[in-house]
Design an enzyme around this catalytic site. Structure first.
Site, PDB file in Angstrom:
ATOM      1  N   ALA A  19       0.801  -1.066   0.011  1.00  0.00           N
ATOM      2  CA  ALA A  19      -0.064   0.077  -0.085  1.00  0.00           C
ATOM      3  C   ALA A  19       0.786   1.272   0.177  1.00  0.00           C
ATOM      4  CB  ALA A  19      -0.880  -0.112   1.190  1.00  0.00           C
ATOM      5  N   CYS A 101      -2.455  -8.653   5.572  1.00  0.00           N
ATOM      6  CA  CYS A 101      -2.313  -7.282   6.008  1.00  0.00           C
ATOM      7  C   CYS A 101      -2.355  -7.261   7.515  1.00  0.00           C
ATOM      8  CB  CYS A 101      -3.123  -6.147   5.216  1.00  0.00           C
ATOM      9  SG  CYS A 101      -2.749  -4.511   5.778  1.00  0.00           S
ATOM     10  N   GLY A 202       8.633 -12.861   2.297  1.00  0.00           N
ATOM     11  CA  GLY A 202       9.231 -12.252   3.629  1.00  0.00           C
ATOM     12  C   GLY A 202      10.646 -12.282   3.908  1.00  0.00           C
ATOM     13  N   GLY A 225       9.159  -7.530  -1.641  1.00  0.00           N
ATOM     14  CA  GLY A 225       8.498  -6.549  -0.963  1.00  0.00           C
ATOM     15  C   GLY A 225       9.223  -5.379  -0.862  1.00  0.00           C
ATOM     16  N   ARG A 226       9.551  -5.043   0.464  1.00  0.00           N
ATOM     17  CA  ARG A 226      10.306  -4.022   1.057  1.00  0.00           C
ATOM     18  C   ARG A 226      11.819  -3.874   0.314  1.00  0.00           C
ATOM     19  NH1 ARG A 226       9.759  -4.561   7.235  1.00  0.00           N
ATOM     20  NH2 ARG A 226       9.679  -6.756   6.528  1.00  0.00           N
TER      21      ARG A 226
END
Length: 342
Positions: A19, A101, A202, A225-226
Site C-alpha cells: 500500500a 495485511c 518475507g 516487497g520492501r
C-alpha cells in the site's frame, strides 16, 4: 514455471502489493527490472470509496505484459464478491484476496490477517469471490494469527478445495507484523500440503537469500516487497542468481540514473504536481539510501543532495535536480576512470 488458471507464468518473481508503494509507476519500473508479475496495491472492497482520489489512482493499470492482478481486502463476502466483479469488468485478469495485511486500520474492520482467526469467514469470502468471477482467484495469507496458532496449512488446504488458483504466504504471523525474522517451515509445510502454486514471501532481500528460501520451501515462486524499494533491479539480480548461482554485476550509476528518472517521471505523470512531488520524495529517498549502501555514492553526498531535494516543491525542478546530481556523479566517475587508467 507454473500456471494461474490459464495463465502460464515463466518468470516466478513477483512484486508484492504494498500500500502506498506498488502503484502504476513502481509496477512498471519493477517489471522493466525483471519482475515477472506485479500485484496492484490493496483496495478496499467498499465500492463507495473507490471514487476518492487515492483509490482511483490505485486502480491505474500499468503498461506491462502479462496478467493484470488486483488485490481486494474486506470482511464481508458479498462486498468482496462485488468488488471482484467490478475489477474484472474494468480489465483485471486475476483477483487476489488479502488475508495477510497486519495494519491496525485493516484489522479493526476484521479484514486482512484478522480473518485467519475465523476459518468459517475465510471459507465464506473465498466461496463468494470464486463464484462471482470467471477469472482465477488467488490468496495471500500469513502463517497464522499468532505464534500459538499457525494455521496456514489448514487455510491453504481449504483454499485449494474451494478453487483458489495460487497462494502466497508471508513467513510471519499477524502478531509478528514485520518484526523479527520470517520463518519458512510453515511455507514448506504448505507447499507439501497442496498442489496449487505456492509463493514464498518475507525477508527475501538478496539473491542468495532468494535461492535459500526457494530451495528450503520448494516454493513455485518468490514475492519481493520492501527489499525492492529503492532497488527494483533486485529482481533481475535474483533471476540471474537462481539460474547461474552467482551474482551478476550490478547496474552502474548511468543506468541507475535512467531508472530513477524514468520512475520519477511516471510518478509525476500519474499524480500531478502536488502529490507527484511528495511521492517522488519517498522513492528518491529509498534510491539514495541504496546508492549509499552499495557504495556507489558517499553517504555525505546523498545526505547533502537529499536535504535540497526534500525542499523542492516543483516536478520540473525535481527532474532538473536529479539530472544535475547524476551528471555531476558520472563526470566524477569518468575522471576517476581516467586517473586509474593513467
Amino acid at each position: 514455471m507454473f500456471k494461474i488458471g490459464t495463465h502460464t507464468i515463466t518468470n516466478p518473481l513477483l512484486l508484492a502489493p504494498m500500500a502506498g508503494v506498488s502503484d502504476k509507476p513502481f509496477r512498471e519500473t519493477c517489471a522493466a527490472q525483471g519482475a515477472g508479475l506485479t500485484v496492484a496495491e490493496m483496495l478496499t472492497s467498499n465500492l463507495q470509496l473507490w471514487d476518492s482520489d487515492k483509490n482511483r489512482l490505485r486502480q491505474a493499470k500499468p503498461g506491462i505484459s502479462g496478467p493484470q492482478i488486483v488485490q481486494i481486502a474486506g470482511a464481508d463476502p458479498q462486498m468482496m464478491a462485488q468488488a471482484a466483479v467490478a475489477h474484472v469488468e474494468s480489465g483485471a485478469d486475476i483477483i487476489d484476496i488479502n488475508m495477510g495485511c497486519p495494519a491496525k486500520k485493516v484489522l479493526q474492520k476484521a479484514a486482512g490477517s484478522a480473518l485467519l482467526k475465523d476459518i468459517q469467514q475465510v471459507e465464506s469470502i473465498l466461496r463468494a469471490v470464486i463464484d462471482a468471477v470467471d477469472v482465477p482467484v488467488t490468496l495471500k495469507i500469513r502463517t497464522g494469527w499468532c505464534t500459538q496458532s499457525r494455521n496456514g496449512v489448514q487455510v491453504a488446504r481449504l483454499a485449494e478445495q474451494l478453487g483458489i488458483a495460487m497462494i502466497t504466504v508471508h513467513g510471519r504471523t499477524r502478531q509478528c507484523r514485520f518484526l523479527g525474522n520470517a520463518e519458512y517451515d510453515t511455507i514448506a509445510a504448505i507447499k507439501q500440503s497442496v498442489a496449487i502454486p505456492v509463493i514464498a514471501n518475507g525477508d527475501i532481500t538478496t539473491p542468495e537469500k532468494a535461492a535459500q528460501v526457494r530451495d528450503y520451501t520448494g516454493a513455485d515462486g518468490l514475492m519481493i516487497g520492501r527489499a525492492a524499494q529503492g532497488r527494483p533491479w533486485l529482481f533481475r539480480e535474483i533471476s540471474h542468481f537462481l539460474r547461474h548461482r552467482k551474482r551478476a554485476p550490478g547496474p552502474g550509476l548511468r543506468e541507475i540514473s535512467g531508472i530513477i528518472l524514468t520512475h520519477v517521471d511516471g510518478i509525476h505523470r500519474l499524480y500531478g504536481d502536488f502529490r507527484g512531488v511528495l511521492f517522488a520524495r519517498k522513492h528518491v529517498n529509498w534510491y539514495l539510501r541504496q546508492l549509499a549502501l552499495d557504495n556507489l555514492v558517499s553517504a555525505e553526498n546523498t545526505s547533502r543532495f537529499w536535504q535540497s531535494f526534500n525542499l523542492c516543491a516543483c516536478t520540473n525542478d525535481q527532474i532538473t535536480m536529479l539530472n544535475e546530481f547524476f551528471d555531476h556523479l558520472t563526470i566524477d566517475l569518468t575522471i576517476d576512470t581516467r586517473v586509474l587508467a593513467a
